[in-house]
Design an enzyme around this catalytic site. Structure first.
Site, PDB file in Angstrom:
ATOM      1  N   ASP A  54      11.314 -23.701  71.483  1.00  0.00           N
ATOM      2  CA  ASP A  54      12.437 -24.055  72.956  1.00  0.00           C
ATOM      3  C   ASP A  54      13.036 -23.048  73.551  1.00  0.00           C
ATOM      4  O   ASP A  54      13.815 -23.299  72.303  1.00  0.00           O
ATOM      5  CB  ASP A  54      11.884 -25.256  74.018  1.00  0.00           C
ATOM      6  CG  ASP A  54      13.021 -26.449  72.831  1.00  0.00           C
ATOM      7  OD1 ASP A  54      13.504 -26.209  72.143  1.00  0.00           O
ATOM      8  OD2 ASP A  54      13.884 -27.251  73.745  1.00  0.00           O
ATOM      9  N   GLU A 105      14.669 -29.701  71.547  1.00  0.00           N
ATOM     10  CA  GLU A 105      15.838 -29.178  70.910  1.00  0.00           C
ATOM     11  C   GLU A 105      16.750 -29.215  72.080  1.00  0.00           C
ATOM     12  O   GLU A 105      17.849 -29.747  72.424  1.00  0.00           O
ATOM     13  CB  GLU A 105      16.403 -28.541  70.483  1.00  0.00           C
ATOM     14  CG  GLU A 105      17.789 -28.327  69.471  1.00  0.00           C
ATOM     15  CD  GLU A 105      18.251 -27.430  70.144  1.00  0.00           C
ATOM     16  OE1 GLU A 105      20.158 -27.430  69.688  1.00  0.00           O
ATOM     17  OE2 GLU A 105      17.997 -26.993  70.804  1.00  0.00           O
ATOM     18  N   GLU A 162      19.545 -21.823  63.500  1.00  0.00           N
ATOM     19  CA  GLU A 162      20.037 -21.321  64.520  1.00  0.00           C
ATOM     20  C   GLU A 162      21.990 -20.444  64.963  1.00  0.00           C
ATOM     21  O   GLU A 162      22.351 -20.039  64.049  1.00  0.00           O
ATOM     22  CB  GLU A 162      21.797 -22.866  65.105  1.00  0.00           C
ATOM     23  CG  GLU A 162      20.812 -24.290  65.580  1.00  0.00           C
ATOM     24  CD  GLU A 162      20.728 -23.867  66.920  1.00  0.00           C
ATOM     25  OE1 GLU A 162      20.461 -23.322  67.920  1.00  0.00           O
ATOM     26  OE2 GLU A 162      20.041 -24.808  67.480  1.00  0.00           O
ATOM     27  N   HIS A 193      22.169 -19.406  75.470  1.00  0.00           N
ATOM     28  CA  HIS A 193      22.216 -19.939  76.400  1.00  0.00           C
ATOM     29  C   HIS A 193      23.164 -18.586  78.302  1.00  0.00           C
ATOM     30  O   HIS A 193      23.327 -19.338  78.886  1.00  0.00           O
ATOM     31  CB  HIS A 193      22.659 -21.400  77.008  1.00  0.00           C
ATOM     32  CG  HIS A 193      22.793 -22.309  76.407  1.00  0.00           C
ATOM     33  ND1 HIS A 193      23.380 -23.716  76.054  1.00  0.00           N
ATOM     34  CD2 HIS A 193      21.240 -21.946  75.374  1.00  0.00           C
ATOM     35  CE1 HIS A 193      22.170 -24.608  75.408  1.00  0.00           C
ATOM     36  NE2 HIS A 193      21.722 -23.364  74.541  1.00  0.00           N
TER      37      HIS A 193
END
Length: 385
Positions: free
Chosen positions: A85, A147, A172, A358
């Site tokens: 996601d 997540e 990540e 983000h």
């Protein structure tokens, strides 16, 4: 099976919206299409596929793809893991199409390029040059759900996993620096219920904003207390950090505020019990709660996420450091490592920078393309061959 090109795989993954959102159901997308696409590619390479619905999610799924040349060998090997996601995106701040790879200035732009759907493209591309028939131990690929909001996928997988790899890698974006520990995360909603009324007669109402002022005073004292009582020199920020992230209340200057809410974030050290923070916050607010009975409510916005640490002396960590020629570090953000670390020694390691996570116009620099492929191939050879 002949895989599509690396860039085409990347593009197809980015093109599928897999946004997660707790508060807005319309922004909470199922990951089913992406999971099925990954399953098709890995199955074509000879992997055994397991797709499992994740409880308490909106039509979300985990994928486990396993390649093993000996059904009698079920333990050991390598687990490469990532979440399927992404966070929502602010359409007004993006200058590129979030759902299409845009190549510019030696960068690939797109939502999930770094954080972290692109990691699966790297895995698939890395497998082109490996003869899977030479694997002596199992290779597992895990794609998890949710997540970015609850980590429900990783938590459910850890509760039910039957495998025990020698090493787990979570891809990540770490700038290809191995990460061996990070802080945990708690998020609380503090709601103050007052009594609305006309501002010309304050005594007939109870102003929730004024009570929230007292709440914040107590929280700032707790912030200092946590800083003084807990310390871990392994982190750049060596104490638990607290952030007052959002506050809202009232609707008019001439009305006594009847309700005020505050969102609170605390990043806990690995040695702390994340679940205990709820009680710690409540105890800190006890003087206000006693002064205003039944008017101050504390809730968990999401379930607490523990911190995690892979010990420096872990053989898996030592091998990863040796392979990359880099010493492991610690970070302040959170990942699914606390859950997967219950199964096997877990290291967070992937392409791209966390600074892009983000952010509008998220990208992965193309300088990571060759080193990431080499790292994944090296990990497979070390732990599976």
């Amino acid at each position: 099976m002949t895989l599509p090109s690396f860039i085409q795989i990347y593009n197809e993954l980015i093109a599928i919206p897999t946004i997660s959102s707790v508060t807005n159901e319309k922004l909470d997308y199922s990951n089913k299409e992406l999971i099925e696409k990954l399953a098709n590619w890995f199955e074509g390479l000879g992997f055994n596929i397991s797709i499992v619905p994740v409880p308490n999610t909106r039509n979300k799924f985990n994928l486990l793809a396993t390649y093993s040349n000996d059904s009698n060998i079920t333990q050991g090997g390598l687990l490469l893991s990532g979440h399927s996601d992404t966070v929502p995106f602010d359409d007004g701040l993006w200058t590129k199409n979030p759902f299409k790879i845009t190549e510019q200035d030696n960068k690939w732009y797109g939502l999930g390029t770094a954080d972290m759907k692109g990691f699966f493209a790297f895995i698939l591309d890395s497998l082109r040059d490996i003869d899977l028939k030479t694997l002596k131990k199992p290779l597992h690929i895990l794609a998890t759900a949710d997540e970015e909001i609850t980590m429900a996928g990783a938590a459910y997988f850890a509760q039910n996993a039957k495998l025990q790899p020698d090493c787990t890698i979570i891809g990540e974006p770490t700038s290809l620096i191995p990460i061996r520990a990070h802080k945990g995360f708690t998020a609380n909603v503090i709601r103050v219920i007052g009594k609305s009324g006309h501002s010309s007669d304050p005594e007939k109402g109870i102003n929730a904003i004024e009570i929230m002022h007292l709440v914040i005073t107590q929280l700032l004292q707790l912030k200092q207390k946590l800083k003084e009582e807990y310390n871990n020199d392994g982190f750049a920020v060596p104490y638990p950090s607290m952030n007052l992230g959002m506050i809202k209340g009232g609707d008019s200057a001439n009305r006594i505020c009847g309700c005020c809410e505050l969102l609170l974030d605390i990043r806990v050290l690995p040695e702390m019990d994340a679940n205990s923070l709820y009680e710690i916050v409540c105890n800190a607010l006890k003087p206000v709660m006693e002064r205003y009975p039944n008017r101050v409510i504390v809730e968990n916005e999401v379930d607490p996420i523990s911190g995690y640490e892979c010990k420096k002396e872990s053989p898996a960590l030592i091998e990863v450091e040796k392979l990359l020629g880099k010493a492991a570090e610690t970070v302040n953000y959170s990942t699914e490592a606390p859950f997967l670390n219950q199964i096997s020694p877990t290291i967070v390691l992937g392409p791209g920078s966390i600074e892009q996570a983000h952010q509008p116009d998220e990208f992965v620099s193309m300088e990571y393309l060759k080193p990431t492929k080499a790292a994944i191939q090296g990990l497979i050879k070390r732990f599976c061959i």
